[in-house]
Design a protein around this motif. Sequence first.
Motif, PDB file in Angstrom:
ATOM      1  N   PRO B  46       0.825  -1.207   0.000  1.00 54.97           N
ATOM      2  CA  PRO B  46       0.000   0.000   0.000  1.00 54.97           C
ATOM      3  C   PRO B  46       0.863   1.262   0.000  1.00 54.97           C
ATOM      4  O   PRO B  46       1.884   1.320   0.678  1.00 54.97           O
ATOM      5  CB  PRO B  46      -0.797  -0.117   1.292  1.00 54.97           C
ATOM      6  N   GLU B  47       0.437   2.218  -0.759  1.00 47.44           N
ATOM      7  CA  GLU B  47       1.177   3.481  -0.763  1.00 47.44           C
ATOM      8  C   GLU B  47       0.642   4.326   0.362  1.00 47.44           C
ATOM      9  O   GLU B  47      -0.451   4.845   0.322  1.00 47.44           O
ATOM     10  CB  GLU B  47       0.983   4.175  -2.112  1.00 47.44           C
ATOM     11  N   ARG B  48       1.425   4.421   1.340  1.00 48.85           N
ATOM     12  CA  ARG B  48       0.934   5.026   2.568  1.00 48.85           C
ATOM     13  C   ARG B  48       2.026   5.968   3.043  1.00 48.85           C
ATOM     14  O   ARG B  48       3.111   5.528   3.397  1.00 48.85           O
ATOM     15  CB  ARG B  48       0.705   3.914   3.601  1.00 48.85           C
ATOM     16  N   ILE B  50       2.818   8.650   5.771  1.00 51.33           N
ATOM     17  CA  ILE B  50       2.435   9.400   6.965  1.00 51.33           C
ATOM     18  C   ILE B  50       3.685   9.571   7.784  1.00 51.33           C
ATOM     19  O   ILE B  50       4.756   9.154   7.386  1.00 51.33           O
ATOM     20  CB  ILE B  50       1.380   8.670   7.816  1.00 51.33           C
ATOM     21  N   VAL B  59       4.929   3.585   5.698  1.00 51.78           N
ATOM     22  CA  VAL B  59       4.691   2.827   6.916  1.00 51.78           C
ATOM     23  C   VAL B  59       5.075   1.349   6.778  1.00 51.78           C
ATOM     24  O   VAL B  59       4.885   0.567   7.673  1.00 51.78           O
ATOM     25  CB  VAL B  59       3.221   3.007   7.315  1.00 51.78           C
ATOM     26  N   ILE B  60       5.629   0.994   5.652  1.00 51.31           N
ATOM     27  CA  ILE B  60       5.977  -0.409   5.449  1.00 51.31           C
ATOM     28  C   ILE B  60       7.003  -0.876   6.480  1.00 51.31           C
ATOM     29  O   ILE B  60       7.969  -0.185   6.758  1.00 51.31           O
ATOM     30  CB  ILE B  60       6.599  -0.600   4.056  1.00 51.31           C
TER      31      ILE B  60
END
Lengths: 163, 429, 374, 383
Positions: B46-48, B50, B59-60
């Motif tokens: 997911p491209e996240r 933050i 957040v990976i």
Amino acid sequence: MELAAIQTRVGAVHPDALVPTDEGAAYLSMTPEHWADVAQLLRSDEELRFNVLMCLTGYDRGPGEPLGVAYNLHSMDKLHKLEVRIEVPRDGGKIPSVAQIWRTAEWHEREAYDLFGITFVGHPDLRRILLPEDWEGYPLRKDYKEPDYYRGIPVPKDKRGWE
Amino acid sequence: MSGYFRNIGETFTSLWDGMRVTWGHFSNKERLNATLQYPHEKWPIPERHIGFVEKDYNVIRSRLHVDIDDCIGCLQCERACPVDCIKIETIKVPKDVELGSTPGSSQTSTTSNGTNKRLLVGRFTIDMAECCYCNLCVYPCPEECIYMVGGPNMDKHPIDYEFAVRDRNGLVYEFDTATDEEVTQIAQLAGVADHRAQRTERLEQMRQAVLAPVPAAEAVTNGEEPVAAPPVAKPKKVITEPKMDLAVLGAIGDRVTRGLAKKAAMKAVRAGRTSTEVAEQVKAALEEGGKLTPEVADIVAGLAKIDIQQPGGAEEVAVAEAGVEEVAGADTEAEAKRAAPEPVADADATPKKETAPAASGDGGKGKVDLTILNGIGDRLARGKAKAILSKVTRQGGTPKDAAEQIRTALTELGKLDDEVEAILARLEG
Amino acid sequence: MTSFTDSLIELLGGLAWVPENAAGIIFVTVSVLVALPVFLFMTLNAMVAVYMERKVSAFMQDRLGPMEVGIFGFKGGKRFWGGIGQTVADAVKLLGKEDTIPGEADRALFIIGPFILFGAAFATFIGIPIGYGLVISDFNIGIFFVIAISSIGVIGVILAGWASNNKWSLYGAMRSAAQMISYELPVGMSLLLVVMVVGSLQFHDIVMWQEQHRWFLFHSPFTALAFLIFFASGVAEVNRTPFDIPEAESELVAGYMTEYSGFRWSIFFLSEYANMAIIALMSAIIFLGGWLSPLGGLFRTFNLEQSWYFLEGPWWGVFWISIKAIALIFVMMWVRWTWPRLRPDQLMYVAWKVFIPFALANIFFVGIWELLLG
Amino acid sequence: MTTKAEVVKNFGVVQTEEMVLNMGPQHPSTHGVLRLKIRTDGEIVSSIEPHIGYLHRCFEKHCENLSYEQVIPFTDRCDYLASMANNHIYSMAVEKMLGIEVSEKVEYIRVIMTELQRIASHLLAVGTFGLDVGGITPFTYCFRDRERVLDLFEYTCGARLLYNYIWVGGLSHDLPLNFRQYAQEFIDYFEPKINEYNRILTYNKIFIERTGDVGVLPAEVAISYGCSGPVLRGSGVKWDLRRDEPYSIYDRFDFEVITGDGQMGSLGDCWDRYFVRVREMGESVKILRQALAGLPEKGDVQENIPKKIRPPKGEIYFRGESPRGDLGFYIISDGKAKPYRVKMRSPAFSNLSVINEIGAGWMISDIVTILGSLDIVLGEIDR
């Protein structure tokens, strides 16, 4: 039912069972001698009816101090809770088993025996439960020392191997 | 009785209903594939974004990375780690010294946030095999320099989750960039123990402890054998086929041309040609490849002068001797590696790279680059030169000393010609 | 009625260079010659069926199944043909595996076990035609032979389970014994009713009868029911879900096969898929008109003219019977990947309290049906 | 040892002996490394003796050497199928000791995560239960949907299984931008799927035959053994800590406490326990819908995280409803940064202890079914 009321109720039947606790403590302290009877009372008394033993926790007050067991009781009918604590001497302390009153206690007492070495008198099958049968010592005691060897295998204690 | 038949009826209807479900999945063209064709398709991460800086942080939780230039050695992450997989050792830099000012230092004196670094991070290892990916080390970092990859500086570290290694030690990530010299220097300046030297010492002690019961245990003796074996085995292997020293070709500047020439030469040598024929063939091959310049032609012509070593004969002794010396040299060096890096190896690094392939298995591993002398045409001179070179390097001399000694020795023999002179010049750097 | 063996013997006997009175030699030659295609068929069948099983299960479970191994560079993409070479690779792998025999096992029986199971499946194929005249040996007791020989396999299973010296294997073997013996009865009874109608045990006669009249599936409601009972019991005999209690991977690990590995294990596998093919072929021959074209069969049912028959003939027959058998095998797989497994006692319940009473009643009613309408 | 005289005397008398069968620790249906010592008479099981501890990782001893926040990654690994619930309940226990109130937004996010986790955990329980009775396909369907929940988790905190997401006093990350939309999409996708499981498994006649009336657990026995969660509710006891001892903000949501009703046999059989889980997924969806609607937009999820976690001297027993039942933490603090004693009362521990009571007398196949219906996680039992 409030703690004080429960205390009064238990005290009325077994006056010797209760041990005075610290000011503001949220639990009842008891002597091991009467515990089996008191437990029966807590379980079957019309007003108390503690039919669930939520949790049974062994604990160690520290080296040289007594070992203890905390019983967290709950009543599904009356919706009240109680914590009972029993402390016994470190060596050879014995507590009556309540496995026949609350079957939950059967495995939890075995666990307390396994990890703290507290003996429960009258338990149907008091063996180690989590650790191997031939384990030496009681690991959750505060003065527990790791063994150097287990069955001839050295117990690794430092991680110098990958340095 | 009616219950019996109702049972049978229910069985049919309910089982048929279940079969309709599976048929629906079987015949549905646009099925939702529950699995992924792994090497061809990859799990979409997911491209996240933050966290600290919205656009930078992802957040990976894949693996830890440290921007070591930003690390101030505050040990916050080490303390936060519940499984103790981060190991940091620092040396306090004395007040009057600025980090990075010592000679040969690769350190920066400030972080990218502008904080002054007062600690030299001599060790920063993360054992990813022990990491529990809890992310707890990321938060306390005041410089935001430790993070799970896919975190800040995403451009530098593309998202990836494939970092399997074949060896468990490959999962021990070493992030520290301080050199040994630097650590020693700073430790001296600060008047504290040099932890790297201590560590080397400790490892040596452990090694000794492991090796100690060698005479008693047979199995361990076997383990030691490979160290002793190569000098015996190697020369034999070398001499099983005709062989020619192609070091001369090392003089060719263009890499492509060199490769072409060597390939052709090797082929010819294997086919059992004489040296003149070899030179011819190489020339022909280069011509074909359009690489034959006058200079190259000259070098190739030099090939014709070189003898081809036939199996057996006096050559065996010389090469065998050289092999033993090489390995012995390598062995001593391995022991002294941490304490004093061998200057010879460094100095010879460039020519070695060029000549080593030509030596074709002639123990090219040796740190003392004996192969460079293979260009010497005369057998006697070559043997003498090699003996001197290995002796000198073993005693800790530089190639320059060796070259001087070789010159003297060869002058005595009357073998010092221009060709040898050129090679010695290369040896000197 | 000629069979494959008969034709071969005739052919060999008629050759000029074959000496007189060489019956023994001809017999041996023919035996080998007919065994070869059967063996090849079994192997090929297992490989194709395993691939099919994997793909069917995968598609039913929203997966893709084997996708990596192709043959001759052909991989077929994300379709049914992706990974077509997987079973070949698996077969090679299985043959290359270490062959382990437990230390405490009964070696001789342990080794023999799988071969008995294999031998039973192998021998059963002798009696099963796959087209008009395409049968190894056309017994006049065809059905009887097939039922009798196929049930020998249970001996192999019991031996395997017992010889492994493993409690789980023993459980598997005992369950298997109970199951196979119980399900022989409904199988036999549902076939009996066909025999009653046709008046012959020979497969060819049964198909000929269907050609002249109609498929047994559509002959009467009772024969349709018999087909269901036969097919379900057949599935039970080959130990497939929902009747796979001898293997029962969630209970008995792998049942009687627990201790087997490599080549021996692959023989079990081969036999299981061969048995599947046997059940499918038998259902197709006895109830679905064998090698008859389904269209022709339908029209025959409605007594249409001869000119309507098409796509028939000996080689089309092979095609039709294969289609029918594959469809039935697909149904077995479909069932396997949909339903849970029965418990051993429920399995017995189904056999003794459902299938056998219904099969018995069927025989009775079909007799009446034949008397009234036949 | 039988003497010769006995042999002669008993000659011709058929004797059977009980067989001891070791199921596990490596067995496909023991859901981990559990060993059941089974005494069988043929297929009938006369007694079951569970041997546990193969996965003992000294969780409680570890806790005594870690600070309070470092314990959270370890709670993840106890019940690794319901890590969010473990995080949640442990964090709440410590918060109660510290007297911290967390913000509205944090509470909502925690409930959303825990309910999503409940769906994921029940999906696994339902799927593997199907596997135990021999149905393989429902298992893959359940896993397919469970992956979607895990995707949501990964999207939120970067981890798919062991999150360390709910912290004492807050959360490790805020929700991602479009989380509400994605979660809504998942719910809309997921709700009809429950019907699919019902069609392929729940109302399958074979499944009903295998699970209905099998392993009946009467309510009295369940309470006495301390069973909780779907195991207790399957026996018809309407007891759910989310409703009866509302913690967090569960009192704001409208949902039903699902109990077994003996629809396919006796009350408290395996089918009831199974079906309670299936229906609870529907209830979780209900809660999720309400929680997503009420989720506050603004708010810092880390504002209440204490700098140093040093609870005052004392002890607390706090319990909450994990997917497997009452998960309790008994924490004794001595006022230092590390807990003096942490006891985890794991629901599966008590649930498993009942297996001899309900499993004896059934067949080997049923033991597998009963064990599957208890839905144990060995990581939590052995700690």
